[in-house]
Design an enzyme around this catalytic site. Structure first.
Site, PDB file in Angstrom:
ATOM      1  CG  HIS A 335       8.536  -8.318 -48.143  1.00 24.53           C
ATOM      2  ND1 HIS A 335       7.306  -8.928 -48.150  1.00 24.53           N
ATOM      3  CD2 HIS A 335       8.717  -7.819 -49.394  1.00 24.53           C
ATOM      4  CE1 HIS A 335       6.767  -8.819 -49.344  1.00 24.53           C
ATOM      5  NE2 HIS A 335       7.598  -8.152 -50.129  1.00 24.53           N
ATOM      6  CB  CYS A 354       9.765  -6.843 -52.931  1.00 23.20           C
ATOM      7  SG  CYS A 354      10.185  -5.115 -52.627  1.00 23.20           S
TER       8      CYS A 354
END
Length: 458
Positions: A335, A354
């Site tokens: 992301h 992440c």
């Protein structure tokens, strides 16, 4: 009359080799390796036979299983030559006992040679195709390599014996990626006295064997210790992106093989309860609507008092302007981030697992276009629209989250990367230890679902 007790005693005395020889009395007997450690216990291959005289349902042989097959002296000699040269692939010839194989060759064709050569071939296939490192030494490794199903040992052995090209069949199992070949060449050129460098090369050559041989025509590959992501098309690096990865400890980024199923432009962020409750964000959003509105937060309280907080799309959203939708039990995805200045820092192991990507909007548009989900103009319009939009892709793209501490960087230089999660030691120890048979294909390690917090994201 057959004395079964005497037979059992003889089997115990002769060990596995005696068992293999006694079961090979019928050329038609199907002899199957039921253990993956065929050179243990008197260094022979345990086998079992399927009696041909019993009335029972016919069961097709599973091609994934290694069977003891008939070996000519010529084929066995070719196998011995492969073993003695296998050091070039970063494996230890001693693991496969070439001395014992040569001894059986000297005695000529026999059931003992069949068992010995079949066992050696099986081990070579498993180590080259799947990797020599047992699963318990692959820390946070959640990739399930499909090669054992796509290239079954039994069929490989049959092909090698039928064609007589034993060396060619075994050589075809080595990873095809250019980075593996670079390590192979580095191993050949490494100074014998530089044991640390050689050991790192061996460990990282084996890591390539943990992955599928065919990574796909287009894919994303990120090497966590390098802090880099590569977009690969037809074996070429099309784009590279700096990354921010998980901090060491429970927030370390695991190694995964997942699939991008869509691109989310202008994502929302559902705040984890550890922040909503644990850090008091829920009460702050509910009690300070002006602050919440300025920061894009919306809160709802259920009838049971449960508070849900969702951050709306916008430039300050903790996920930035995009995320790649790649469903997995770890809740790991790639992301954007509003804190893009962090990509300039040297230590970029600072997220909760992440992977944050620089120039993320460019990556999102590229994946959407390559995947057939949107044209360039459509992707630009969607990204500028400011509304949450998920663009599914028709051509899914694999994502490989890897961990190499020695290899080719995105600039084409062979170098060492910092072992930020201390994952080298167990691999090196496993390579130094005796070879392990009956290796698991899947890890039993705990799946740690990622929970990003505000401090780790912004």
């Amino acid at each position: 009359m057959v004395n079964k007790g005497a037979i059992r005693m003889r089997l115990a005395q002769f060990g596995s080799l005696g068992l293999a020889t006694m079961l090979a009395t019928s050329p038609a007997a199907a002899q199957t390796l039921f253990a993956q450690d065929p050179l243990q216990q008197d260094d022979a291959a345990p086998v079992t036979s399927t009696p041909g005289a019993e009335t029972r349902e016919v069961v097709q042989q599973d091609p994934r299983l290694a069977r003891v097959q008939r070996w000519s002296v010529d084929n066995a000699m070719a196998l011995a030559a492969v073993v003695e040269a296998i050091g070039a692939e970063g494996l230890d010839p001693a693991d496969y006992r070439p001395d014992l194989l040569r001894a059986e060759i000297e005695r000529g064709e026999s059931a003992a040679l069949d068992a010995r050569a079949s066992g050696v071939f099986t081990w070579l296939v498993e180590d080259l195709r799947d990797g020599r490192t047992p699963m318990e030494a692959r820390r946070q490794w959640f990739v399930v390599d499909p090669d054992a199903d796509l290239l079954p040992t039994g069929k490989l052995m049959a092909d090698a014996l039928e064609s007589g090209d034993v060396a060619g069949v075994i050589a075809s199992l080595a990873p095809t990626h250019e980075d593996y070949e670079a390590l192979r060449e580095a191993l050949a050129a490494a100074d014998d006295g530089d044991t640390q460098e050689r050991r790192l090369i061996l460990a990282n050559m084996d890591r390539w064997r943990w992955l599928p041989r065919d990574l796909g025509g287009q894919y994303l590959l990120t090497n966590v210790p390098e802090y880099q992501l590569r977009l690969m098309v037809n074996g070429q690096i099309i784009r590279t992106y700096r990354t921010i990865v998980g901090a060491p400890g429970r927030t370390a980024t695991p190694q995964l093989m997942e699939t991008v199923e869509g691109v989310v432009f202008n994502p929302t962020w559902t705040v984890p309860q550890s922040i909503v409750v644990g850090e008091g964000l829920g009460n702050r959003v509910l009690n300070n609507p002006t602050w919440a509105r300025n920061n894009g937060y919306r809160a709802t309280r259920g009838a049971n008092g449960f508070v849900t907080v969702v951050q709306q799309p916008g430039p300050g959203n903790s996920l930035g302007m995009m995320k790649l939708d790649m469903p997995n039990p770890h809740a790991i995805f790639l992301h954007d981030t509003p804190a893009r200045n962090l990509f300039n820092s040297d230590n970029r192991a600072r997220s909760h697992g992440c992977i944050r990507v620089e120039r993320a909007l460019e990556l999102a548009m590229t994946v959407a276009i390559l995947g057939g989900g949107a044209t360039r103009d459509e992707a630009v319009a969607i990204s500028r629209g400011g509304e949450y939009t998920r663009v599914p892709v028709e051509r899914t793209m694999p994502v490989y989250i890897t961990y190499f501490t020695y290899g080719v960087d995105v600039d084409g230089n062979l170098r060492q990367f910092n072992d930020i999660y201390d994952r080298d030691a167990p691999v090196l120890a496993a390579l130094d230890a005796p070879r392990v048979g009956n290796r698991a294909r899947e890890t039993d390690e705990e799946v740690i679902e990622v929970v990003d917090d505000l401090n780790s994201i912004i």
